[in-house]
Scaffold this motif. Structure first.
Motif, PDB file in Angstrom:
ATOM      1  N   ASP A 164     -50.398  21.895 -51.703  1.00  0.00           N
ATOM      2  CA  ASP A 164     -50.051  21.193 -50.771  1.00  0.00           C
ATOM      3  C   ASP A 164     -51.490  19.862 -51.146  1.00  0.00           C
ATOM      4  O   ASP A 164     -51.133  18.643 -50.206  1.00  0.00           O
ATOM      5  N   GLY A 165     -52.656  19.703 -52.293  1.00  0.00           N
ATOM      6  CA  GLY A 165     -53.651  18.783 -52.634  1.00  0.00           C
ATOM      7  C   GLY A 165     -52.458  17.980 -53.058  1.00  0.00           C
ATOM      8  O   GLY A 165     -53.316  16.796 -53.064  1.00  0.00           O
ATOM      9  N   LEU A 166     -51.308  18.581 -54.329  1.00  0.00           N
ATOM     10  CA  LEU A 166     -51.093  17.631 -55.099  1.00  0.00           C
ATOM     11  C   LEU A 166     -49.764  16.897 -54.025  1.00  0.00           C
ATOM     12  O   LEU A 166     -50.076  15.890 -54.196  1.00  0.00           O
ATOM     13  N   VAL A 167     -49.588  17.248 -52.877  1.00  0.00           N
ATOM     14  CA  VAL A 167     -49.357  16.744 -52.149  1.00  0.00           C
ATOM     15  C   VAL A 167     -49.477  15.292 -51.789  1.00  0.00           C
ATOM     16  O   VAL A 167     -49.441  13.909 -51.547  1.00  0.00           O
ATOM     17  N   VAL A 168     -50.642  15.620 -51.190  1.00  0.00           N
ATOM     18  CA  VAL A 168     -51.224  14.385 -50.092  1.00  0.00           C
ATOM     19  C   VAL A 168     -52.134  13.386 -51.713  1.00  0.00           C
ATOM     20  O   VAL A 168     -51.683  12.278 -51.464  1.00  0.00           O
ATOM     21  N   THR A 169     -52.652  13.985 -53.170  1.00  0.00           N
ATOM     22  CA  THR A 169     -52.636  13.228 -54.307  1.00  0.00           C
ATOM     23  C   THR A 169     -51.720  11.967 -54.100  1.00  0.00           C
ATOM     24  O   THR A 169     -51.580  11.265 -55.219  1.00  0.00           O
ATOM     25  N   THR A 170     -49.632  12.622 -54.440  1.00  0.00           N
ATOM     26  CA  THR A 170     -49.334  12.048 -54.730  1.00  0.00           C
ATOM     27  C   THR A 170     -48.920  11.288 -54.205  1.00  0.00           C
ATOM     28  O   THR A 170     -48.219   9.430 -54.147  1.00  0.00           O
ATOM     29  N   LEU A 171     -49.184  11.950 -52.580  1.00  0.00           N
ATOM     30  CA  LEU A 171     -49.072   9.894 -51.347  1.00  0.00           C
ATOM     31  C   LEU A 171     -49.713   8.551 -51.911  1.00  0.00           C
ATOM     32  O   LEU A 171     -49.436   8.149 -51.935  1.00  0.00           O
ATOM     33  N   LEU A 172     -51.176   9.227 -51.912  1.00  0.00           N
ATOM     34  CA  LEU A 172     -51.977   8.719 -52.256  1.00  0.00           C
ATOM     35  C   LEU A 172     -51.297   7.649 -53.176  1.00  0.00           C
ATOM     36  O   LEU A 172     -52.062   6.412 -53.592  1.00  0.00           O
TER      37      LEU A 172
ATOM     38  N   LEU B 174     -58.662  13.255 -44.151  1.00  0.00           N
ATOM     39  CA  LEU B 174     -59.843  12.331 -44.604  1.00  0.00           C
ATOM     40  C   LEU B 174     -60.604  12.359 -44.827  1.00  0.00           C
ATOM     41  O   LEU B 174     -61.108  12.108 -46.485  1.00  0.00           O
ATOM     42  N   GLU B 175     -60.962  14.066 -45.236  1.00  0.00           N
ATOM     43  CA  GLU B 175     -61.818  14.796 -46.253  1.00  0.00           C
ATOM     44  C   GLU B 175     -61.162  14.736 -47.526  1.00  0.00           C
ATOM     45  O   GLU B 175     -61.472  14.903 -48.344  1.00  0.00           O
ATOM     46  N   ARG B 176     -59.740  14.971 -47.464  1.00  0.00           N
ATOM     47  CA  ARG B 176     -58.773  15.556 -48.432  1.00  0.00           C
ATOM     48  C   ARG B 176     -58.186  14.278 -48.828  1.00  0.00           C
ATOM     49  O   ARG B 176     -58.489  14.567 -50.732  1.00  0.00           O
ATOM     50  N   VAL B 177     -58.616  13.177 -48.495  1.00  0.00           N
ATOM     51  CA  VAL B 177     -58.095  12.075 -49.442  1.00  0.00           C
ATOM     52  C   VAL B 177     -59.501  11.342 -49.866  1.00  0.00           C
ATOM     53  O   VAL B 177     -59.223  11.271 -50.915  1.00  0.00           O
ATOM     54  N   ARG B 178     -60.541  11.355 -49.791  1.00  0.00           N
ATOM     55  CA  ARG B 178     -61.383  11.270 -50.504  1.00  0.00           C
ATOM     56  C   ARG B 178     -61.949  12.389 -51.827  1.00  0.00           C
ATOM     57  O   ARG B 178     -62.535  12.532 -52.640  1.00  0.00           O
ATOM     58  N   GLN B 179     -61.767  14.104 -51.351  1.00  0.00           N
ATOM     59  CA  GLN B 179     -62.079  14.470 -52.351  1.00  0.00           C
ATOM     60  C   GLN B 179     -60.559  14.244 -53.881  1.00  0.00           C
ATOM     61  O   GLN B 179     -60.830  14.719 -54.446  1.00  0.00           O
ATOM     62  N   LEU B 180     -58.974  13.833 -52.867  1.00  0.00           N
ATOM     63  CA  LEU B 180     -58.148  13.738 -54.300  1.00  0.00           C
ATOM     64  C   LEU B 180     -57.981  12.507 -54.480  1.00  0.00           C
ATOM     65  O   LEU B 180     -57.542  11.955 -55.490  1.00  0.00           O
TER      66      LEU B 180
END
Length: 568
Positions: A104-112, A252-258
């Protein structure tokens, strides 16, 4: 690093598919694209699964990526020949993101990362790729190759290990500690696949070596009934259905991390995709549109993870295979994606028999190709600063983290470049009509009257030079009545240099020295005017050339002599 063609930002922002169809598309071209698409699809099959497994996820995610991203990169991209999909460049960073944040973290990372690439393309930043120094790309590519090779040792030798440590040195310590647990059958299959790949590449290069290696290894395992680990035994095979659309949850917290990892993925995707386009242009004489290509990469990565995939980019090896197989238009890339769809729908059960050792062998060959050892060794004879950047980037990639390596490498290369540029700029003087050398450069002789000093800045005048400029002028033994600063050879001027000029003007004023500027270019004159520097120095003290400056100096001296002679 080569500067991508088609990176000027002046081309129409249209996918190459549309421009190709406007030019005309006939049956002969279609059959060439069909043959190339079939070939590339077969080549992409084992690679897509191998890259996904090496990235710490399941083989079908690699296939989904090659299908969704591969289709969109061809449909929307700026190259006639680009083939997109999962590549070795992403393996390590994907693995690290999944280890820390899960899929799930990879999904958000790739979207960004995809969003960044879209912005880069729409803002026409395609030409910025030339600012990534060659030693940095060589260093981190070689580092990625070492890490990919290291990851495959367990499956290549069939070691009995529950898990492989992520740290490089811990990984090799674990391999050495468990070396006695290697499986002879697995080793035999791995070396069979490796030998088949190398032999095929040397003797029949038109046949894809990875396909030969994987097929031969699979048939051998089936025929001899060998007990080795396969895709089926570890992953239960691959699904026989196409992926479904899933909308991820982004906070937003996930975005900051990734965000740091997303920036690295975007950077790597941009570099590799445009380098692949450059290779294709060199082989065909075509010209890609780098801005359209970046936007397509962004859209493809966003779609890839929404359909269960992983990050994707242009794949140099598959793009070259497409060209050599006769591909003529982006339709070949779309057919390659269709071939993989057909495999999932009708031949997926066969993937269960593929031994993981054969995929490990494929990735070891990929790692060797990525390392480009000849280029790495050649760069060791480059200037010491380039060697330092390359070796530091390589070491940080292997020992610390790819993200850190890229950022540190680019920053160090930038600092070293600025130092070189500051050394290129020379500060020269001509005193009392005699040519004099300062900073190793000689000025032309000038008829300089007594009480006047002339200095010249030769090269860019920026923050790397401003401090040296102040030091040179502060070292003057005595202050003249008139100081002429020639700027005819100054190609650029930044705010730090402007501030240095103002500081020097204030010193001249306190010492009773009149400052004159000579040969200031119109663009720099505009900068000085906007920053208020011209109003300080005075428009009348900005001279077109040295002759005008000397004439103005003579006028200042005459006025001062007249004032001195005037009765008090």
């Amino acid at each position: 690093m080569a500067i991508p063609s088609g990176a000027t930002g002046k081309e129409p922002f249209l996918p190459r598919t549309l421009t190709v169809l406007r030019e005309g598309y006939d049956g002969g071209t279609f059959f060439k694209d069909l043959a190339a698409g079939l070939t590339v699809g077969i080549v992409a099959l084992p690679l897509a699964m191998a890259f996904a497994i090496a990235s710490g996820t399941t083989p079908e995610r690699g296939l989904f990526t090659a299908i969704v991203a591969g289709f969109l990169i061809s449909l929307l991209g700026g190259s006639r020949y680009q083939i997109g999909g999962p590549t070795g460049a992403f393996v390590i960073i994907i693995f690290n993101v999944i280890m820390k944040h899960g899929y799930d973290g990879l999904v958000v990372t790739t979207l960004l990362a995809g969003a960044m690439l879209l912005v880069f393309g729409l803002c026409r930043f395609g030409a910025l790729i030339k600012y990534i120094p060659y030693p940095v790309t060589t260093g981190f590519t070689a580092g990625i190759a070492v890490l990919i090779f290291s990851q495959q040792v367990k499956d290549f030798l069939g070691l009995s290990m529950q898990s492989v440590p992520p740290d490089f040195f811990e990984k090799w310590q674990a391999y050495i500690h468990n070396a006695a647990t290697f499986d002879p059958a697995t080793c035999g299959i791995a070396f069979l696949a490796l030998g088949a790949i190398i032999l095929t590449r040397k003797t029949i290069p038109r046949i894809p070596g990875p396909v030969v290696g994987v097929v031969l290894a699979s048939l051998t395992v089936w025929a001899l009934g060998l007990d080795v680990e396969t895709i089926g035994s570890r992953f239960g095979g691959i699904p026989t259905e196409l992926p479904t659309f899933t909308l991820p949850t982004v906070t937003l917290e996930r975005v900051r991390q990734l965000l740091p990892d997303a920036m690295t993925i975007a950077l790597l995707a941009g570099i590799e995709s445009l380098l692949s386009c450059v290779v294709a242009d060199g082989m065909t004489g075509d010209k890609h549109n780098s801005n359209v290509e970046l936007a397509a990469q962004g859209a493809a990565n966003i779609a890839s993870v929404m359909f269960g995939g992983i990050p994707a980019t242009g794949a140099i090896a598959r793009t070259v295979t497409n060209i050599r197989s006769g591909g003529r238009t982006p339709v070949a890339g779309m057919i390659h994606a269709a071939v993989l769809v057909g495999f999932i729908l009708y031949l997926a059960p066969l993937a269960s028999f593929i031994p993981l050792a054969s995929l490990a062998a494929v990735l070891m060959v990929v790692a060797w190709d990525m390392s480009e050892m000849h280029k790495f060794l050649r760069l060791l004879h480059a200037p010491k600063s380039d060697v330092l950047v390359m070796c530091l980037t390589f070491a940080l990639t292997v020992v610390i983290d790819l993200t850190v390596a890229v950022y540190v490498g680019v920053m160090l290369a930038s600092l070293l470049f600025m130092r070189r540029m500051s050394e290129v700029t020379q500060i020269c003087t001509c005193l009392d009509g005699e040519a004099t050398k300062v900073q190793g450069r000689e000025t032309a002789e000038l008829d300089v009257p007594e009480g006047v000093k002339v200095y010249e800045i030769d090269g860019p005048f920026f923050f790397g030079v401003a401090d040296r400029f102040q030091n040179v002028l502060a070292a003057l033994d005595r202050q003249p009545e008139v100081f002429i600063l020639r700027m005819r050879k100054v190609s650029t001027l930044d705010s730090t240099a402007v501030n240095a000029l103002e500081v020097f003007w204030r010193k001249c004023r306190s010492d009773g020295t009149q400052l004159l500027l000579s040969g200031v270019r119109e663009t720099m004159r505009t900068t000085l005017r906007r920053m208020g520097t011209l109003s300080l120095i005075g428009e009348g003290n900005i001279c077109e050339n040295i002759d005008a400056a000397l004439a103005r100096a003579g006028q200042v001296l005459a006025e001062r002599r007249e004032a001195e002679d005037r009765p008090q």
